[in-house]
Every structure is written in C-alpha cells, then in structure tokens.
Scaffold this motif. Structure first.
Motif, short mmCIF file in Angstrom:
data_model
loop_
_atom_site.label_atom_id
_atom_site.label_comp_id
_atom_site.label_asym_id
_atom_site.label_seq_id
_atom_site.Cartn_x
_atom_site.Cartn_y
_atom_site.Cartn_z
N UNK A 78 0.84 -1.20 0.00
CA UNK A 78 0.00 0.00 0.00
C UNK A 78 0.87 1.25 0.00
N UNK A 79 0.39 2.28 -0.68
CA UNK A 79 1.08 3.56 -0.72
C UNK A 79 0.06 4.64 -1.03
N UNK A 80 0.45 5.89 -0.80
CA UNK A 80 -0.42 7.02 -1.13
C UNK A 80 -0.11 7.50 -2.54
N UNK A 81 -1.19 7.86 -3.27
CA UNK A 81 -1.04 8.41 -4.60
C UNK A 81 -1.43 9.88 -4.61
N UNK A 82 -1.72 10.41 -5.77
CA UNK A 82 -2.08 11.82 -5.90
C UNK A 82 -3.38 12.11 -5.17
#
Length: 229
Positions: free
Chosen positions: A78-82
C-alpha cells in the motif's frame, strides 16, 4: 491482463457513488484478484497532512493505514497516490473490506467510505486431473465487506455474476455447462465435462450491470502433456 486497475481501463474496475444515511460519501469498487487498484479520497488536500486511511474488514475496530500522510504499519503493497488516494499493489482476496479516507481538518471530520469487492476464480480443491473426459468445477467468489449485503448488491443494485468464454458467449445458455449461483455467499460455480478442444480454453467470470462489464477474472484450462519415449 492489464497491470493496473484504474477506473479508465476498459471495465477492469468500476466505481459507484451514493450518499450514506449519515451523509458520508460511499464508493463501491470492484476489482479482480491480482490487479493493482487505486481508491479515491474525494476532495483531499494534495499534501495529505490532514488525511487518514482506515481499513476495516469485519465491522470491528479499524486498522490505521496512514495518519496525516504517514504510514502506520509495515504494509509493502500500500502507498499514497495523488490527492491522498490509496494504491494497493497486486490486490488479493484478503484486501476486501471497507477503506475510510478521513479528513481531520474539518469539524466534524468528513469521511469517504470505499468498499473494495475482490473477484476471484479458483479450481475446485477436489480436482485431481485436468484432461479431456474429466469433469471440472470452477468457483467464482466475490469477496466483500462482512457487513455488506450481497443480495442487495446483486439484485437491488442490478449487478450479476455470469460466466463467458473467450469469445464473450454467455455460458448460461450453453447446455454442456452447469452453472449455479448463491447470493447468500456471493458466488457462482461452473461444472462441465472437458473435451479435447478445451485445452487452453479460457473461462471468465464477470460482474456485469446491464451490458457493461465491471470486473472479470479468468481460468485457463491446461492439459498435462504426456511425454513419449
């Protein structure tokens, strides 16, 4: 198969918005097992300093994935996007559930609730040989949040689980395939006797609404090649 699962990719993923009883924004996301998916966070600020992502699988205490833009657990997929969207790499059936994007810079705080439903096709665990003349049974399961109503999703909201072949022929009308479905368990099974020409044949399970495919998972029949001395 495409390696991304964004909303603009030809029906691999579909997002539906409606308003919950308490005014939160609610999103339904359909995705196939193994694809990448991006969960949107509404009107989140780009720096994510006031944004939380909370995961809940079974209507119990949620798990904080991100708080004020900082990852709270060692979750490599999991990661953060725009605009603080949540990216999940290679979605698995264990990823289904409720994802809440919470903005802490408002009083009261505002939530966007994203329900991720994951579709998965599997071979029956009792299958021992895959070859012509043998029966084969495939199971197509839609994994969804434990507090969600599959009956309402599939009937009231107009979605269906269907089986098609590689030519997009609906197999419900083909007599050699026996198909049974259960809205209680949100699954559909397909049984058939394999023919010689079925080797390398692709069978697809789809979630559709009307004529539009929302997501699809597949199984390719592979016969064991006998080696001759």
């Amino acid at each position: 198969m495409a390696d991304k699962c964004y909303i603009h990719l030809l029906g691999l993923i579909s997002i539906y918005y409606f308003t919950g009883t308490s005014g939160e924004e609610v999103i339904n996301v359909f995705c196939s097992d193994g694809l990448n998916v991006t969960l949107l966070c509404g009107d989140a600020p780009p720096d994510c300093r006031s944004t939380m992502w909370i995961y809940n699988k079974d209507n119990k205490t949620g798990v904080d994935l991100f708080t004020k833009g900082i990852k709270q657990m060692d979750h490599k997929r999991v990661s953060l996007g725009s605009y603080c969207s949540l990216n999940i790499y290679k979605t698995t059936i264990e990823d289904h559930g409720l994802y809440t994007c919470r903005q802490l810079n408002t009083d009261p705080y505002t939530d966007v609730n994203v329900y991720l439903h994951v579709l998965h096709v599997s071979l029956s665990s009792t299958q021992t040989e895959i070859k012509a003349g043998r029966n084969v049974t495939l199971s197509c399961q839609l994994y969804f949040f434990d507090g969600y109503d599959c009956e309402g999703l599939l009937h009231e909201d107009g979605f269906q689980i269907i089986w098609v072949n590689e030519f997009d022929v609906n197999l419900q009308s083909v007599s050699r395939y026996q198909i049974s479905s259960s809205t209680e368990h949100c699954n559909s099974s397909l049984t058939t006797t394999l023919l010689n020409e079925d080797n390398n044949r692709e069978l697809r399970c789809q979630i559709i609404k009307g004529t539009e495919v929302k997501t699809s998972d597949r199984y390719t029949v592979k016969y064991l090649v006998q080696k001759h001395n």
